[in-house]
Design a protein around this motif. Sequence first.
Motif, short mmCIF file in Angstrom:
data_model
loop_
_atom_site.label_atom_id
_atom_site.label_comp_id
_atom_site.label_asym_id
_atom_site.label_seq_id
_atom_site.Cartn_x
_atom_site.Cartn_y
_atom_site.Cartn_z
N SER A 56 1.37 -1.49 0.12
CA SER A 56 -0.17 0.01 0.00
C SER A 56 0.63 1.24 -0.11
O SER A 56 2.39 0.93 -0.37
N ASP A 57 0.33 2.45 0.18
CA ASP A 57 1.50 3.41 -0.43
C ASP A 57 0.73 4.11 1.43
O ASP A 57 1.60 5.35 1.64
N ARG A 58 0.69 3.43 2.62
CA ARG A 58 1.36 3.67 4.18
C ARG A 58 2.23 2.92 4.78
O ARG A 58 2.33 1.18 4.34
N PRO A 59 2.59 3.33 5.18
CA PRO A 59 3.52 2.05 6.48
C PRO A 59 2.60 1.41 6.75
O PRO A 59 2.03 1.97 7.57
N GLY A 60 3.44 0.20 7.66
CA GLY A 60 2.96 -0.92 8.26
C GLY A 60 2.47 -0.08 9.62
O GLY A 60 1.47 -0.83 10.66
N SER A 61 2.91 0.46 10.42
CA SER A 61 3.09 0.97 11.42
C SER A 61 3.10 2.35 11.72
O SER A 61 3.73 2.87 11.06
N GLY A 62 2.65 3.34 12.29
CA GLY A 62 2.72 4.52 12.58
C GLY A 62 4.42 5.11 13.21
O GLY A 62 4.45 6.28 12.63
N ASN A 63 4.96 4.42 13.63
CA ASN A 63 6.27 5.19 13.66
C ASN A 63 7.82 4.37 13.11
O ASN A 63 9.13 4.84 13.50
N THR A 64 7.42 3.43 12.02
CA THR A 64 8.56 3.06 11.30
C THR A 64 7.99 3.25 9.62
O THR A 64 7.32 3.71 9.21
N LYS A 65 9.20 3.17 9.31
CA LYS A 65 8.83 3.10 7.09
C LYS A 65 8.51 1.48 6.58
O LYS A 65 9.41 1.05 5.98
N ASN A 66 8.07 0.59 7.52
CA ASN A 66 7.43 -0.01 7.02
C ASN A 66 6.73 -0.25 6.04
O ASN A 66 5.97 0.15 6.13
N ILE A 67 6.75 -0.98 4.55
CA ILE A 67 5.95 -0.58 3.83
C ILE A 67 4.49 -1.71 4.45
O ILE A 67 5.11 -3.00 4.90
N LEU A 97 9.38 9.82 4.76
CA LEU A 97 10.45 9.76 5.93
C LEU A 97 8.73 9.48 6.61
O LEU A 97 7.37 10.29 6.49
N THR A 98 8.69 9.55 8.08
CA THR A 98 8.43 9.67 8.61
C THR A 98 8.38 10.21 9.29
O THR A 98 9.75 11.61 9.20
N GLU A 99 7.66 11.21 10.50
CA GLU A 99 7.52 12.51 11.18
C GLU A 99 9.14 12.32 11.53
O GLU A 99 9.84 13.16 11.60
N ASP A 100 10.02 11.41 12.28
CA ASP A 100 10.85 11.37 13.06
C ASP A 100 12.10 11.70 12.01
O ASP A 100 12.79 13.01 12.24
N MET A 101 12.31 10.89 10.77
CA MET A 101 13.26 11.08 9.52
C MET A 101 12.57 12.34 9.39
O MET A 101 14.03 13.18 9.27
N ALA A 102 11.89 13.38 9.36
CA ALA A 102 11.80 14.27 8.72
C ALA A 102 12.11 15.12 9.92
O ALA A 102 13.29 17.04 9.10
N ARG A 103 11.62 15.64 11.00
CA ARG A 103 12.97 16.94 12.20
C ARG A 103 14.06 16.53 12.29
O ARG A 103 14.79 16.95 12.00
N ALA A 104 14.70 14.80 12.03
CA ALA A 104 16.15 14.91 12.02
C ALA A 104 16.65 15.35 10.46
O ALA A 104 17.82 15.98 10.80
N ALA A 105 16.07 15.67 9.53
CA ALA A 105 16.66 15.69 7.98
C ALA A 105 16.43 17.40 7.89
O ALA A 105 16.63 18.34 7.01
N LYS A 106 15.93 18.05 9.30
CA LYS A 106 15.42 19.28 9.43
C LYS A 106 14.31 20.49 8.99
O LYS A 106 14.33 21.06 7.96
N LEU A 107 13.38 19.11 8.51
CA LEU A 107 12.08 19.71 8.05
C LEU A 107 11.13 19.85 8.41
O LEU A 107 11.19 18.89 10.00
#
Length: 75
Positions: free
Chosen positions: A3-14, A46-56
């Motif tokens: 699908s176009d959503r991660p498998g869980s809310g806080n990871t990048k699993n497809i 990018l997850t929310e955490d990954m975006a923050r780490a990338a300063k987005l």
Amino acid sequence: MASDRPGSGNTKNIGSVMEIGKLVHGSGPFASLGEDVFDDYWMYYLTEDMARAAKLKRPPYTNLRSYLKYKGWAK
């Protein structure tokens, strides 16, 4: 089928398509877009955490619709 959503809310699993009809008929969200779009979508997702780490402030896209808009492919 992915699908176009991660498998869980806080990871990048497809995540996977949950509707039996779509699984049986192979009509997931990427079916008409092809493997290149699928690969690009998930390589740069990018997850929310990954975006923050990338300063987005937020991820550039969170689903297929916003991805297509982000890429300039949506109307």
